[in-house]
Design a protein around this motif. Structure first.
Motif, mmCIF file in Angstrom:
data_model
loop_
_atom_site.group_PDB
_atom_site.id
_atom_site.type_symbol
_atom_site.label_atom_id
_atom_site.label_comp_id
_atom_site.label_asym_id
_atom_site.label_seq_id
_atom_site.Cartn_x
_atom_site.Cartn_y
_atom_site.Cartn_z
ATOM 1 N N GLY A 259 -17.512 4.353 0.459
ATOM 2 C CA GLY A 259 -17.046 3.214 -0.303
ATOM 3 C C GLY A 259 -15.581 2.923 -0.028
ATOM 4 O O GLY A 259 -14.849 3.753 0.522
ATOM 5 N N LEU A 260 -15.186 1.704 -0.374
ATOM 6 C CA LEU A 260 -13.801 1.271 -0.260
ATOM 7 C C LEU A 260 -13.431 0.521 -1.533
ATOM 8 O O LEU A 260 -14.256 -0.236 -2.068
ATOM 9 C CB LEU A 260 -13.596 0.349 0.946
ATOM 10 C CG LEU A 260 -13.718 0.948 2.345
ATOM 11 C CD1 LEU A 260 -13.600 -0.156 3.389
ATOM 12 C CD2 LEU A 260 -12.629 1.994 2.576
ATOM 13 N N ALA A 261 -12.203 0.700 -1.985
ATOM 14 C CA ALA A 261 -11.692 -0.065 -3.121
ATOM 15 C C ALA A 261 -10.582 -0.968 -2.612
ATOM 16 O O ALA A 261 -9.671 -0.515 -1.910
ATOM 17 C CB ALA A 261 -11.177 0.878 -4.210
ATOM 18 N N PHE A 262 -10.665 -2.263 -2.929
ATOM 19 C CA PHE A 262 -9.694 -3.231 -2.438
ATOM 20 C C PHE A 262 -8.723 -3.614 -3.545
ATOM 21 O O PHE A 262 -9.077 -3.629 -4.732
ATOM 22 C CB PHE A 262 -10.410 -4.488 -1.933
ATOM 23 C CG PHE A 262 -11.453 -4.223 -0.886
ATOM 24 C CD1 PHE A 262 -11.187 -3.393 0.193
ATOM 25 C CD2 PHE A 262 -12.726 -4.788 -0.980
ATOM 26 C CE1 PHE A 262 -12.153 -3.143 1.163
ATOM 27 C CE2 PHE A 262 -13.691 -4.543 -0.023
ATOM 28 C CZ PHE A 262 -13.405 -3.712 1.052
ATOM 29 N N CYS A 263 -7.543 -3.955 -3.116
ATOM 30 C CA CYS A 263 -6.560 -4.471 -4.059
ATOM 31 C C CYS A 263 -7.075 -5.803 -4.615
ATOM 32 O O CYS A 263 -7.409 -6.702 -3.837
ATOM 33 C CB CYS A 263 -5.218 -4.663 -3.361
ATOM 34 S SG CYS A 263 -3.960 -5.434 -4.397
ATOM 35 N N PRO A 264 -7.172 -5.953 -5.919
ATOM 36 C CA PRO A 264 -7.743 -7.187 -6.480
ATOM 37 C C PRO A 264 -6.896 -8.426 -6.240
ATOM 38 O O PRO A 264 -7.375 -9.541 -6.395
ATOM 39 C CB PRO A 264 -7.861 -6.868 -7.971
ATOM 40 C CG PRO A 264 -6.867 -5.799 -8.218
ATOM 41 C CD PRO A 264 -6.802 -4.988 -6.966
ATOM 42 N N THR A 265 -5.649 -8.231 -5.880
ATOM 43 C CA THR A 265 -4.763 -9.356 -5.553
ATOM 44 C C THR A 265 -4.025 -9.019 -4.273
ATOM 45 O O THR A 265 -3.950 -7.863 -3.849
ATOM 46 C CB THR A 265 -3.749 -9.607 -6.680
ATOM 47 O OG1 THR A 265 -2.963 -8.417 -6.874
ATOM 48 C CG2 THR A 265 -4.443 -9.978 -7.967
ATOM 49 N N ALA A 266 -3.500 -10.021 -3.644
ATOM 50 C CA ALA A 266 -2.622 -9.839 -2.470
ATOM 51 C C ALA A 266 -3.348 -9.187 -1.311
ATOM 52 O O ALA A 266 -4.401 -9.657 -0.891
ATOM 53 C CB ALA A 266 -1.366 -9.095 -2.865
ATOM 54 N N LEU A 267 -2.793 -8.039 -0.838
ATOM 55 C CA LEU A 267 -3.180 -7.551 0.494
ATOM 56 C C LEU A 267 -3.699 -6.128 0.447
ATOM 57 O O LEU A 267 -3.105 -5.243 -0.181
ATOM 58 C CB LEU A 267 -1.970 -7.626 1.429
ATOM 59 C CG LEU A 267 -2.152 -7.118 2.860
ATOM 60 C CD1 LEU A 267 -3.147 -7.978 3.626
ATOM 61 C CD2 LEU A 267 -0.797 -7.087 3.579
ATOM 62 N N THR A 268 -4.846 -5.921 1.145
ATOM 63 C CA THR A 268 -5.355 -4.571 1.406
ATOM 64 C C THR A 268 -5.466 -4.414 2.915
ATOM 65 O O THR A 268 -6.050 -5.280 3.589
ATOM 66 C CB THR A 268 -6.750 -4.365 0.781
ATOM 67 O OG1 THR A 268 -6.677 -4.610 -0.613
ATOM 68 C CG2 THR A 268 -7.251 -2.957 1.029
ATOM 69 N N VAL A 269 -4.883 -3.307 3.427
ATOM 70 C CA VAL A 269 -4.942 -3.053 4.865
ATOM 71 C C VAL A 269 -5.661 -1.738 5.087
ATOM 72 O O VAL A 269 -5.255 -0.700 4.538
ATOM 73 C CB VAL A 269 -3.542 -2.990 5.498
ATOM 74 C CG1 VAL A 269 -3.659 -2.866 7.014
ATOM 75 C CG2 VAL A 269 -2.736 -4.221 5.123
ATOM 76 N N PRO B 250 1.535 -3.908 -0.217
ATOM 77 C CA PRO B 250 0.160 -3.809 0.272
ATOM 78 C C PRO B 250 -0.479 -2.475 -0.087
ATOM 79 O O PRO B 250 0.192 -1.443 -0.113
ATOM 80 C CB PRO B 250 0.319 -3.961 1.789
ATOM 81 C CG PRO B 250 1.691 -3.490 2.079
ATOM 82 C CD PRO B 250 2.532 -3.858 0.891
ATOM 83 N N VAL B 251 -1.770 -2.535 -0.374
ATOM 84 C CA VAL B 251 -2.551 -1.317 -0.571
ATOM 85 C C VAL B 251 -3.102 -0.911 0.780
ATOM 86 O O VAL B 251 -3.720 -1.726 1.482
ATOM 87 C CB VAL B 251 -3.691 -1.551 -1.574
ATOM 88 C CG1 VAL B 251 -4.607 -0.342 -1.627
ATOM 89 C CG2 VAL B 251 -3.140 -1.871 -2.945
ATOM 90 N N THR B 252 -2.838 0.350 1.169
ATOM 91 C CA THR B 252 -3.286 0.805 2.487
ATOM 92 C C THR B 252 -4.318 1.906 2.330
ATOM 93 O O THR B 252 -4.238 2.721 1.401
ATOM 94 C CB THR B 252 -2.098 1.308 3.315
ATOM 95 O OG1 THR B 252 -1.474 2.393 2.629
ATOM 96 C CG2 THR B 252 -1.084 0.190 3.524
ATOM 97 N N ILE B 253 -5.272 1.888 3.244
ATOM 98 C CA ILE B 253 -6.336 2.890 3.262
ATOM 99 C C ILE B 253 -6.470 3.382 4.694
ATOM 100 O O ILE B 253 -6.481 2.582 5.645
ATOM 101 C CB ILE B 253 -7.675 2.305 2.795
ATOM 102 C CG1 ILE B 253 -7.558 1.751 1.367
ATOM 103 C CG2 ILE B 253 -8.793 3.346 2.879
ATOM 104 C CD1 ILE B 253 -8.781 0.996 0.903
ATOM 105 N N ALA B 254 -6.556 4.690 4.838
ATOM 106 C CA ALA B 254 -6.723 5.286 6.170
ATOM 107 C C ALA B 254 -8.133 5.837 6.295
ATOM 108 O O ALA B 254 -8.565 6.661 5.481
ATOM 109 C CB ALA B 254 -5.699 6.386 6.388
#
Length: 880
Positions: free
Chosen positions: A95-105, A715-719
């Protein structure tokens, strides 16, 4: 963004059919219509088309501006993907969780699982890829799982998280159609397939949505029509043996939905008289010279038999039979009376019986002999011959006185009134018997054959003639018996058919005349034509049910035609295109040119041209060349990717609402300059909507994060990473080190140092090992500060871009240089491998924290000094 033409739509809708106004109103509330809505609309159309409906549709409600209030789509936030199963090599329950606003990378190297997540979103959300085989999501082709591909897509429409179950191949949910996905597969379509505005601004979308509804209704009407009518009309065709222009065949060909039952009855009625006439014409046309002769003979017989029947009807009527009985009785009575008188006169005669029938016969015979043989010319009885007695005609002896006197007495008796009356009565009976009608024709040998000839023309008349014949023969026999004094028997009643026979005779004479005329060409043609009319009329009458069925089918088919006319989209499409041209086309072209300008591809001779459509507005990429090549065969891969991004972002900018966008590897094949431009553009878009970016390019990752931070976005970042077992694993440590800027590196070091003070008390050796590693990270941060803080990213490692305009910010005072040198030296000292004999002590936790604080303060002071230096410099003016 173009202004929504609500007033235009409202004014235009008033010109539409009521059901279309009602449909627009419903579409203003919902982006789609349920099957129940379509059923109701179809009922309204069918009612307007003339179908007889048991339950008429509801009255349409006119479309007004107030209905637009519920027309906007609810904003959708893409919160994440959860519970992934059997998708590529993604780990179960990934699963992935995204930033509800702005930017997810989301960053990950090749094979880390990024594409698996993108493929889920591409099939579930809005994409330019429409072919099912391209959208297919595979399971792990190297694994043993056989279950279906599934996942939960988490969204929030304003009332909290809501999971949408996803499976491979499912129809996209309307809520997710607000999420636009761009990846390598769709990029090719943006270049070659055109920039398609799938979701127009709300007011402009209504006509296209109405068209979509019309097309759905047309499918339903066509399906109904195929069942109700189909090829059934052809099955009602009447098979005429010969194709000719008779009235019957013309009526059959010209039958329409307006032909009523009365007209069908008039055209398809074949009376018995029509059959008689047809038989007559057939006989006339097939007859020859022998037929005329036979007809002559039949006419003669019919005339004769009619006359004989008429005579016999009178001769043997009940009154005639009674007369015959009276004649016989009168004769008998008169004779008896005369005999009684003779008995009284001749009582003294030597022989008895004088006056009886036998005696009278003898007397009459003697008289006849006397006047014709013995005494020709002399009256009977002859008593003398001259002076001598005459000879008796009976005994041939001379008549003596006694004999002469007896002869005189006998003659006197015969001349007596009673005897004369008796003789007269007997004569009347005999004449009546002789005058009995002989019934020559009725008892002729060929009577039966003639009757059969009559039967061919009139069976009832033939039966009447045969019945009369039997009755009249019996009556004649009875008449003869009555006159002869024989016993009489009851006789049957009878009616003479002589009137009908005379009518038949006239008809036969007419037929004879027709036969004569039939030899003439003109008359034969007329008869042939009349025969054809009667034959086809007979066929038409036999197929009346088919005519009614066909008429009813044509009525139904005409109603379906009218219903299909109600759902024609041409006028709506034309008006929709006019509205798009007025309110959108210029905005699309302007936006597309602006996007191309941002990506530095204005040198490409490409543009947009609108393409008409029923349910959408399309803008095609026009390479502006006469070569018959698609754009992808003309441009380089980097130019194609930049052009595709320009098309995608144009579509996004002009799409209803501000739905999220998902971008996968947007800088593939792009040079570093355009990569930086894309980063700036996506960061700008993240200020307007939710943006989710997948990338394997660490430099682009840094560019994108920096661009976002420069715009005040964190930004919210996910690796992501993958190993030999699975992909799609999230690194709990967060982003890779080289993907972190100075501030995030300092934060990372602080987080990693937090447990070390306790570790010192339990394992000094382990503490020394880990703090040495953190000093190495501190040294990396000093190095990154040179690039990012002192030189303001004018030159960045890994890129060929030098931002010379930022040189005005560069400054480094001696004090700050010394502090930088001291901090860097200490970091080097404690991160490098020192000799075993070296007495450099291991820094205590407080000392390490002080070193971190020193770096933080140095960065802050460097930024402040840079701003002061920029403010102190004179403004640069361009040379004249």
């Amino acid at each position: 963004m173009a202004t929504e033409p609500i007033d235009d739509i409202e004014d235009w809708s008033k010109k539409l059919a009521p059901w279309r106004q009602d449909t627009l109103r419903r579409l203003a509330i919902s982006t789609d219509l349920t099957d129940g809505d379509l059923d109701e609309l179809l009922a309204m159309i069918k009612q307007a088309a003339g179908f007889n409906l048991a339950n008429p549709a509801a009255t349409p409600e006119p479309f007004v501006k107030a209905h637009f209030g519920g027309g906007k789509q609810k904003p959708v936030v893409l919160k994440g993907i959860a519970n992934v199963e059997n998708v590529n090599r993604l780990v179960p329950k990934a699963g992935l969780a995204f930033c509800p606003t702005a930017l997810t990378v989301i960053y990950g190297r090749n094979g880390s699982g990024k594409s698996g997540f993108v493929r889920i979103l591409r099939t579930a959300c809005r994409t330019r890829v429409e072919k099912a085989d391209k959208l297919k999501v595979l399971s792990d082709v190297y694994g043993g799982s056989t279950g279906p591909q599934a996942a939960d897509i988490i969204i929030d429409e304003g009332s909290g998280d809501a999971p949408i179950a996803w499976t491979s191949g499912m129809t996209a949910r309307p809520e997710l159609m607000q999420v636009a996905v761009f990846d390598t597969l769709s990029a090719q379509l943006y270049v070659d397939g055109g920039n398609q505005i799938r979701y127009l601004p709300f007011g402009l979308a209504l006509p296209h949505r109405l068209n979509a509804v019309c097309l759905k209704l047309k499918e339903r009407i066509d399906a109904e029509r195929a069942t109700a009518v189909g090829n059934k009309v052809s099955l009602t065709a009447i098979a005429f043996p010969l194709q000719r222009n008779t009235k019957a065949q013309t009526f059959d060909r010209m039958l329409t939905k307006t032909t009523n039952d009365a007209k069908i009855d008039e055209a398809a009625t074949f009376a018995p008289s029509d059959q008689e006439r047809l038989d007559e014409i057939i006989a006339v046309l097939s007859a020859g010279a022998s037929a005329v002769a036979d007809l002559n003979a039949l006419i003669g017989w019919v005339d004769a038999i009619a006359s004989e029947c008429e005579t016999a009807a009178t001769a043997y009527a009940d009154a005639s039979l009674a007369t015959f009985t009276n004649l016989r009785e009168t004769a008998v009575t008169a004779r008896k009376t005369a005999q009684l008188s003779a008995g009284a006169l001749f009582t003294d005669e030597p022989l008895p019986g004088v006056g009886c029938e036998t005696w009278r016969a003898l007397w009459n015979a003697a008289r006849d002999y006397s006047v014709s043989e013995a005494y020709v010319g002399s009256d009977f009885p002859v008593l003398a011959s001259g002076t001598s007695p005459a000879a008796c005609v009976l005994c041939q002896q001379p008549l003596l006185d006694d004999g002469a006197q007896r002869m005189q007495r006998f003659q006197k008796y015969m001349d007596d009134t009673l005897d004369v009356a008796a003789t007269k009565a007997e004569k009347a009976r005999e004449d009546a018997a002789a005058a009995l009608a002989p019934l020559t024709q009725l008892r002729a040998e060929g009577f039966t054959d003639r009757v059969e000839q009559v039967r061919q023309r009139d069976a009832d008349l033939a039966d009447a003639v045969a019945s009369f014949q039997a009755a009249v023969i019996q009556r004649r026999t009875d008449a003869a018996a009555r006159l002869a004094g024989e016993d009489s028997v009851p006789v049957p009643a009878f009616t003479s058919p002589h009137i009908e026979l005379k009518a038949l005779g006239q008809k036969l004479r007419d037929e004879k005349e027709s036969l004569a005329k039939a030899g003439e060409a003109d008359e034969r043609d007329k008869l042939t034509s009349e025969k054809a009319e009667l034959e086809d009329k007979k066929i038409l009458a036999a197929n009346r049910a088919k005519l009614v069925t066909r008429r009813d089918l044509l009525v139904t088919d005409a109603a379906y035609d009218k219903a299909l006319g109600e759902v024609q989209t041409r006028g709506i499409t034309q008006r929709a295109n006019e509205l798009v041209d007025t309110h959108l086309t210029s905005a699309v072209i302007t936006q597309f040119d602006a996007e191309r300008e941002r990506f530095d591809i204005m040198h490409l001779k490409v543009g947009l041209s609108r393409k008409s459509g029923q349910t959408k507005a399309e803008f095609e990429i026009d390479p502006q060349t006469k070569l018959t090549k698609v754009t992808s065969e003309i441009l380089s891969e980097g130019e194609q990717r930049a052009l595709a991004l320009a098309g995608f972002l144009t579509e996004v900018a002009l799409t209803d609402g501000s739905g999220p966008i998902v971008v996968d590897d947007p800088v593939s094949s792009l040079d570093r300059d355009r990569s930086a431009r894309v980063a700036e553009r996506l960061a700008e878009e993240a200020c307007e909507r939710q943006v989710i970016v997948f990338t394997h390019d660490i430099i682009f990752f840094n560019e994108l994060c920096t661009a976002a931070e420069n715009r005040g976005i964190e930004p919210v970042t996910i690796a992501l990473f993958g190993d030999k077992d699975a992909a799609g694993k999230i690194d709990p440590a967060g982003m890779v080190w080289k993907g972190l800027n100075v501030a995030k590196r300092i934060g990372k070091i602080k987080n990693d140092f937090a447990p070390l003070p306790k570790l010192l008390a339990t394992s000094p050796a382990e503490y020394e090992y880990k703090v040495k590693h953190l000093y190495g990270r501190l040294r990396d941060t000093y190095e990154r500060a040179v690039e990012e803080v002192i030189f303001r990213d004018i030159v960045r490692r890994g890129t060929d871009v030098i931002q010379t305009q930022l040189l005005r910010y560069v400054t480094l005072s001696d004090a700050l240089a010394i502090r930088f040198h001291e901090g860097m030296t200490k970091a080097n000292t404690h991160s490098h491998d020192n000799p075993a004999a070296d007495t450099v002590p291991v820094p205590k936790p407080d000392e390490f924290l002080a070193d971190i604080s020193a770096l933080e303060k140095l960065v802050e002071d460097l930024k402040t000094e840079s701003q002061v230096a920029e403010a102190a410099r004179p403004q640069m003016k361009p040379k004249k």
